[in-house]
Design a protein around this motif. Structure first.
Motif, mmCIF file in Angstrom:
data_model
loop_
_atom_site.group_PDB
_atom_site.id
_atom_site.type_symbol
_atom_site.label_atom_id
_atom_site.label_comp_id
_atom_site.label_asym_id
_atom_site.label_seq_id
_atom_site.Cartn_x
_atom_site.Cartn_y
_atom_site.Cartn_z
ATOM 1 N N CYS A 68 0.172 -7.108 4.576
ATOM 2 C CA CYS A 68 0.387 -5.850 3.854
ATOM 3 C C CYS A 68 1.634 -5.119 4.351
ATOM 4 O O CYS A 68 1.953 -5.155 5.533
ATOM 5 N N ALA A 69 2.265 -4.429 3.417
ATOM 6 C CA ALA A 69 3.316 -3.469 3.740
ATOM 7 C C ALA A 69 2.792 -2.107 3.326
ATOM 8 O O ALA A 69 2.051 -1.991 2.353
ATOM 9 N N SER A 70 3.162 -1.080 4.065
ATOM 10 C CA SER A 70 2.784 0.277 3.676
ATOM 11 C C SER A 70 4.042 1.107 3.499
ATOM 12 O O SER A 70 5.048 0.901 4.177
ATOM 13 N N ILE A 71 3.958 2.028 2.544
ATOM 14 C CA ILE A 71 5.041 2.972 2.297
ATOM 15 C C ILE A 71 4.412 4.359 2.324
ATOM 16 O O ILE A 71 3.512 4.655 1.537
ATOM 17 N N GLY A 72 4.872 5.195 3.253
ATOM 18 C CA GLY A 72 4.299 6.528 3.393
ATOM 19 C C GLY A 72 5.267 7.483 4.039
ATOM 20 O O GLY A 72 6.433 7.158 4.272
ATOM 21 N N ILE A 93 0.862 -1.184 0.000
ATOM 22 C CA ILE A 93 0.000 0.000 0.000
ATOM 23 C C ILE A 93 0.897 1.232 0.000
ATOM 24 O O ILE A 93 1.750 1.387 0.868
ATOM 25 N N LEU A 94 0.677 2.106 -0.959
ATOM 26 C CA LEU A 94 1.491 3.297 -1.105
ATOM 27 C C LEU A 94 0.679 4.545 -0.822
ATOM 28 O O LEU A 94 -0.501 4.627 -1.178
ATOM 29 N N ASP A 95 1.314 5.516 -0.210
ATOM 30 C CA ASP A 95 0.766 6.862 -0.130
ATOM 31 C C ASP A 95 1.093 7.525 -1.465
ATOM 32 O O ASP A 95 2.069 7.154 -2.125
ATOM 33 N N LEU A 96 0.318 8.505 -1.871
ATOM 34 C CA LEU A 96 0.609 9.168 -3.140
ATOM 35 C C LEU A 96 1.505 10.387 -2.938
ATOM 36 O O LEU A 96 2.692 10.363 -3.269
ATOM 37 N N ASN A 97 0.959 11.460 -2.385
ATOM 38 C CA ASN A 97 1.711 12.716 -2.299
ATOM 39 C C ASN A 97 2.821 12.646 -1.256
ATOM 40 O O ASN A 97 2.573 12.363 -0.095
ATOM 41 N N GLY A 98 4.026 12.903 -1.686
ATOM 42 C CA GLY A 98 5.191 12.859 -0.819
ATOM 43 C C GLY A 98 5.866 11.505 -0.782
ATOM 44 O O GLY A 98 6.958 11.372 -0.241
ATOM 45 N N THR A 99 5.219 10.502 -1.350
ATOM 46 C CA THR A 99 5.776 9.147 -1.339
ATOM 47 C C THR A 99 5.910 8.626 -2.765
ATOM 48 O O THR A 99 7.003 8.562 -3.305
#
Length: 153
Positions: free
Chosen positions: A91-95, A17-23
């Motif tokens: 899940c992995a998250s990137i933010g 799961i990715l964040d959009l803005n800034g990531t």
């Protein structure tokens, strides 16, 4: 994908799961190399999705260009709730932002990027791994030895 990590155990990650803005994008632009890495991760069987408040109204275009799905999430609770629909234990998250904090607290593996838009200290403190860029974060899943070396005890 299942990673065997010495002193940590097995870590199964199905969804990133990715964040959009800034990531995933910085200042509205996706960094060079991201699209290629996302395609490789999809080919390796990962589900890829980004959550965003769509501040720049560019989510549809970016998702189409990158070939990944996106979901609208206007606040941190919405990101958490969406993650809970995706087997968060796989899940992995990137933010990077405070809006990612509840998402980070929900998923199994939490990665923060330190790109031009910065990282919120609370999100940073609730992460497992901190990397300088989105490409470095994605490379953790492409080259498993990077992830294993970082998480091993």
């Amino acid at each position: 994908m299942i990673y065997e990590i010495p002193g940590y155990g097995n870590l199964e990650i199905k969804t990133i799961i990715l964040d959009l803005n800034g990531t995933l994008s910085v200042g509205g632009t996706v960094p060079e190399g991201v699209k290629r890495r996302l395609a490789e991760l999809k080919q390796n069987g990962f589900k890829l999705i980004f959550f965003t408040g769509n501040t720049r109204n560019d989510a549809d275009d970016l998702a189409a260009d990158l070939g990944i799905e996106w979901k609208l999430a206007k606040d941190s609770e919405a990101k958490r709730d969406l993650a809970n629909e995706l087997e968060p234990e796989t899940c992995a998250s990137i933010g990077n932002g405070l809006i990612d904090l509840e998402l980070m607290r929900t998923v199994k593996l939490r990665i923060v990027t330190l790109q031009a838009e910065g990282a919120h200290v609370q999100t940073l403190l609730n992460s497992d791994i901190v990397v300088p860029s989105i490409n470095d974060a994605l490379d953790l899943f492409i080259d498993a030895q990077r992830l294993i070396a970082t998480l091993r005890k």
